[in-house]
Write a protein that holds these residues in place. Structure first.
Motif, PDB file in Angstrom:
ATOM      1  N   UNK A  58       0.831  -1.201   0.000  1.00  0.00           N
ATOM      2  CA  UNK A  58       0.000   0.000   0.000  1.00  0.00           C
ATOM      3  C   UNK A  58       0.870   1.257   0.000  1.00  0.00           C
ATOM      4  N   UNK A  59       1.987   1.190   0.700  1.00  0.00           N
ATOM      5  CA  UNK A  59       2.890   2.342   0.740  1.00  0.00           C
ATOM      6  C   UNK A  59       3.410   2.699  -0.647  1.00  0.00           C
ATOM      7  N   UNK A  60       3.827   1.694  -1.403  1.00  0.00           N
ATOM      8  CA  UNK A  60       4.300   1.935  -2.772  1.00  0.00           C
ATOM      9  C   UNK A  60       3.190   2.515  -3.640  1.00  0.00           C
ATOM     10  N   UNK A  61       1.974   2.007  -3.446  1.00  0.00           N
ATOM     11  CA  UNK A  61       0.834   2.529  -4.205  1.00  0.00           C
ATOM     12  C   UNK A  61       0.633   4.017  -3.923  1.00  0.00           C
ATOM     13  N   UNK A  65       1.146   6.894  -6.852  1.00  0.00           N
ATOM     14  CA  UNK A  65      -0.169   7.169  -7.420  1.00  0.00           C
ATOM     15  C   UNK A  65      -0.147   8.411  -8.304  1.00  0.00           C
ATOM     16  N   UNK A  66       0.787   9.323  -8.025  1.00  0.00           N
ATOM     17  CA  UNK A  66       0.853  10.532  -8.852  1.00  0.00           C
ATOM     18  C   UNK A  66       1.273  10.224 -10.276  1.00  0.00           C
ATOM     19  N   UNK A  67       2.008   9.096 -10.468  1.00  0.00           N
ATOM     20  CA  UNK A  67       2.407   8.710 -11.826  1.00  0.00           C
ATOM     21  C   UNK A  67       1.186   8.392 -12.674  1.00  0.00           C
ATOM     22  N   UNK A  68       0.170   7.808 -12.050  1.00  0.00           N
ATOM     23  CA  UNK A  68      -1.055   7.502 -12.788  1.00  0.00           C
ATOM     24  C   UNK A  68      -1.696   8.782 -13.306  1.00  0.00           C
ATOM     25  N   UNK A  69      -1.752   9.791 -12.458  1.00  0.00           N
ATOM     26  CA  UNK A  69      -2.316  11.063 -12.893  1.00  0.00           C
ATOM     27  C   UNK A  69      -1.510  11.686 -14.022  1.00  0.00           C
ATOM     28  N   UNK A  70      -0.175  11.550 -13.951  1.00  0.00           N
ATOM     29  CA  UNK A  70       0.689  12.100 -14.999  1.00  0.00           C
ATOM     30  C   UNK A  70       0.447  11.406 -16.335  1.00  0.00           C
TER      31      UNK A  70
END
Length: 281
Positions: A58-61, A65-70
């Motif tokens: 969960x920590x890595x997620x 998670x900002x990479x997904x938005x990018x």
């Protein structure tokens, strides 16, 4: 309390005894214990065990998670100058879907007849046909594409055969279930007049299942347009080749052009299929 009634209770009620309430009228009623806490506990345990077994971090997620938005930001700002590169492979994808669907639907009809228990009374051939259909349906389209790419070489031919096998399994399965629910009176009447199985089926059964058959064919075509777009990942032609290339190069603006084009095409095909259904089904 009656022992037989107790044994018929659900296991939950036998473990967690219902609350017995005596009404003012003297009647005795039972209020079962709420199952919600037990369900929530079981769900929590299941999630926890799943996290442990899959090494879910969960920590890595949260950190990434900002990479997904990018990436999504680049995809939803597509580079439409790349569109001319999309058209040739998009046409190949549609051709693969049409040809594979037609082949699969054509072979799916006779296989569905042999897999129908009310038409095929031979248990041996019935079991063999259903076993073959189970095998065909159990293999994903991408695995077919990988295997046929090794057999027939890279290109759209392998993708078309893969789509045909996938379609055959789906259409035959859905169709033989429809055949088993039809009115057999006309079929038996045709046979009593001396018609063979094929003649009896075509005259008495085909009119009953034709709307369902056409609906299944259109449904599979919709599925195949989507599925064929990723077959290029294993060398089976179509848009998957471009998707794989642009993803590996992190050209997400170009990828957005491909995906949005595919979305528009699939949406238009869905509209066309709905119109066809309204006219012929």
């Amino acid at each position: 309390m009656d022992k037989s009634k107790t044994e018929k209770r659900p296991l939950f009620d036998r473990i967690f005894k219902p609350e017995v309430i005596t009404l003012d009228s003297g009647h005795v009623v039972e209020r079962p214990k709420s199952r919600t806490p037990l369900i929530l506990l079981a769900l929590a345990i299941t999630i926890y065990v799943s996290i442990l077994l899959t090494n879910f971090d969960i920590g890595l997620l949260m950190r990434r998670i900002h990479e997904l938005g990018f990436i999504l930001g680049q995809i939803f700002t597509p580079n439409w100058k790349y569109f001319p590169n999309v058209i040739p492979l998009l046409i190949i994808t549609i051709k693969m879907s049409i040809t594979g669907t037609l082949i699969g639907c054509a072979f799916g009809l006779p296989l569905a007849i042999f897999a129908s228990s009310n038409i095929n009374r031979n248990k041996a051939t019935l079991s063999i046909c259903r076993f073959i259909l189970s095998i065909i349906r159990s293999i994903p389209t991408l695995i077919y594409a990988l295997a046929f790419s090794l057999i027939f070489g890279l290109g759209a031919f392998a993708g078309t055969i893969s789509i045909a096998f996938f379609t055959l399994g789906i259409v035959a399965k859905m169709l033989y279930e429809s055949i088993e629910t039809i009115d057999m009176g006309p079929y038996e009447a045709m046979q009593s007049f001396g018609a063979n199985t094929l003649q009896s089926f075509w005259a008495a059964c085909m009119p009953q299942i034709l709307p369902q058959y056409l609906d299944n064919c259109l449904y599979c075509f919709e599925l195949n347009v989507r599925a064929s777009s990723i077959l290029g990942y294993v060398g089976a032609g179509g848009l998957g080749i471009l998707i794989s290339q642009r993803t590996s190069l992190r050209a997400y603006h170009d990828l957005g052009c491909i995906l949005l084009t595919l979305f528009i095409v699939v949406w238009l095909i869905d509209l066309l299929n709905d119109w066809i259904r309204s006219k012929i089904i």
